[in-house]
Design an enzyme around this catalytic site. Sequence first.
Site, PDB file in Angstrom:
ATOM      1  N   ASP A   1       5.954  46.194   0.685  1.00 47.10           N
ATOM      2  CA  ASP A   1       5.358  46.576  -0.592  1.00 47.10           C
ATOM      3  C   ASP A   1       6.312  47.454  -1.392  1.00 47.10           C
ATOM      4  O   ASP A   1       6.399  47.344  -2.619  1.00 47.10           O
ATOM      5  CB  ASP A   1       4.041  47.314  -0.364  1.00 47.10           C
ATOM      6  CG  ASP A   1       2.965  46.411   0.218  1.00 47.10           C
ATOM      7  OD1 ASP A   1       3.010  45.195  -0.043  1.00 47.10           O
ATOM      8  OD2 ASP A   1       2.094  46.909   0.941  1.00 47.10           O
ATOM      9  N   GLU A   2       7.025  48.325  -0.699  1.00 47.57           N
ATOM     10  CA  GLU A   2       7.983  49.203  -1.366  1.00 47.57           C
ATOM     11  C   GLU A   2       9.031  48.386  -2.119  1.00 47.57           C
ATOM     12  O   GLU A   2       9.355  48.660  -3.276  1.00 47.57           O
ATOM     13  CB  GLU A   2       8.651  50.104  -0.329  1.00 47.57           C
ATOM     14  CG  GLU A   2       9.597  51.142  -0.914  1.00 47.57           C
ATOM     15  CD  GLU A   2      10.174  52.052   0.153  1.00 47.57           C
ATOM     16  OE1 GLU A   2      11.102  52.808  -0.176  1.00 47.57           O
ATOM     17  OE2 GLU A   2       9.705  52.006   1.311  1.00 47.57           O
TER      18      GLU A   2
END
Length: 599
Positions: free
Chosen positions: A285-286
């Site tokens: 997600d980062e």
Amino acid sequence: MINPRNLRLIIAVIGLVGIFAFFASSQHSLVDRTALQVNKPAADSPHVPPPAAAAAPVSPPPPSQQQKQQEGSQKQLNDENSDEKNTLQGTSYSGTKPPYEKVDGKSNKILADKLDTTKNSKPNQQQQQNTQKGASEEKSAQNKITTPEEVSMDNGKCNDIDYVVMIDAGSTGSRVHVYEFNTCVKPPQLLSEEFEMLKPGLSSFDTDTVGAAKSLDPLLEVALKKVPKNKQSCTPVAVKATAGLRLLGETKSKAILDEVRSHLEKDYPFAVVSEDGISIMDGKDEGVYAWVTANYLLGNIGGKEKLPTAAVFDLGGGSTQIVFEPDYKVDEVPVDGETKYHFTFGDNQYTLYQFSHLGYGLMQGRNKVNQLVLKNKLSELNLQKYTKKEVKGAKATVDVSNPCIPPGVVAKDVQVELGEDEFYVVNMKGPSSKDSTVAGGSQCRYLAEKVLNKDAECTSKPCSFNGVHQPSLTRTFNKNSDMYVFSYFYDRTNPIGMPSSFSVEELKDLSKLVCQGETFWKDILLDDHVKNLNEEPQWCLDLSFITAMLHTGYDIPLHRELKTAKTIDNNELGWCLGASLPLLDKNNAKWTCRIDKTD
């Protein structure tokens, strides 16, 4: 009988009268024709002339100067659009502005459609008025990017302004981003950003959970000042921790995050995001959020038309991320699994390759290289071993030669983690300037490449490093599309004079120069750049690790151009903006407005 003399006088008078009448009649006719062409009334005008007069054939007037200019502009714009399709994203990026100017928030193709409408219209006054009205309405629609989501109405106009508070709890420090959005449009339009950071990070507090939570107070004060008081109870706040807290372990990190949530709910008016709102963010997600941030700010995503996107390489302290949109050839099949990320943004769908290499951020990379240096000499050194608690503030008593430190430079009190809760503190010294086999960074580059573990088993070919599958950037990513590197990539190049656009080979040359030492710096670099290098003795190691990662690890060719920036249009790059955009969807954002206790 008329006297001949009088006769000639009479004839002359008649001739003069005839000439005068002719000129008067011609001038009147010219005025009528001009008035007919310029001021011809529309068919629905109350002053339509009699049918007989209206039926008289009138030749269409030649194109006006304005039409000629519009046609010329249209031709030039079409030529520019043709060039843009070939070069995808245009000229080199300046570092603070998007690489191309957008018109009314849309691509040039929309403007071309509008100009086509104007160019094909007839020079009838009513039609011109209708065209202008249509163009005005179309321009208004373009400004909204897509159909506006009118959340609140005031005299038929949407004027909704919303805020998001996002705290990035990184490995080396915490940062707050306070975003202001116009949510009358899709995707929301970013109006401003307030940014502040502080050190140390939450992970440095270890078991001191209260101290960790209160360390965020200065950042939250920034948010209180930025967000209007009447908006605070309906402004979401989220805290996302990254690799640093992840490396602390599940028990300790959960205790810190629970205390942070409690502190926010008890002592601040913001709407705390539920579930994963206060959490350790998944590495994938980062990376994807960082990709969304960059391409959103560049104008590549969010519109109706699907545009080419930029690849993103983010380098933090504890991990590094790569995200790009592969374009597979006919004979290639994408590999399903954790590296594939499919999602929708605006009106378009995207399938990305992403991976977060935990343990390969810049600080972790430093430690890996220093581990190799120290392990080779540990048996012959009498070093004191420390735990994580004990190592804080410890001073070195032993010097160790390190090929990743420039000649004549000493990195004092370097903490090297060799195992779980096993630390040593040493002074890392650069080699002798006379040792040409070491000075210049060749041995350091060898160590940096070694820690990438390129020899690891690759079960799904091709692989980047450490046995991780990655599609070939040369084969699957367009050579004209942008590659953006930021965070520590920027912090290790910009302060020593590197421009916002450079090749991997130029980065390699810079690394060699930095590893050669101050004698060479002064011949090439400015005084400010030399000063910056002197303040960080491990700059040679950092650049060697970065170059090895990009070229040897990710397999980016030496001639490939990279672009770097800290901001685009004064907005920070990184994952925070990308993670904040979903919180504006009040139907699916996992937060609710709090009851304002001041009411």
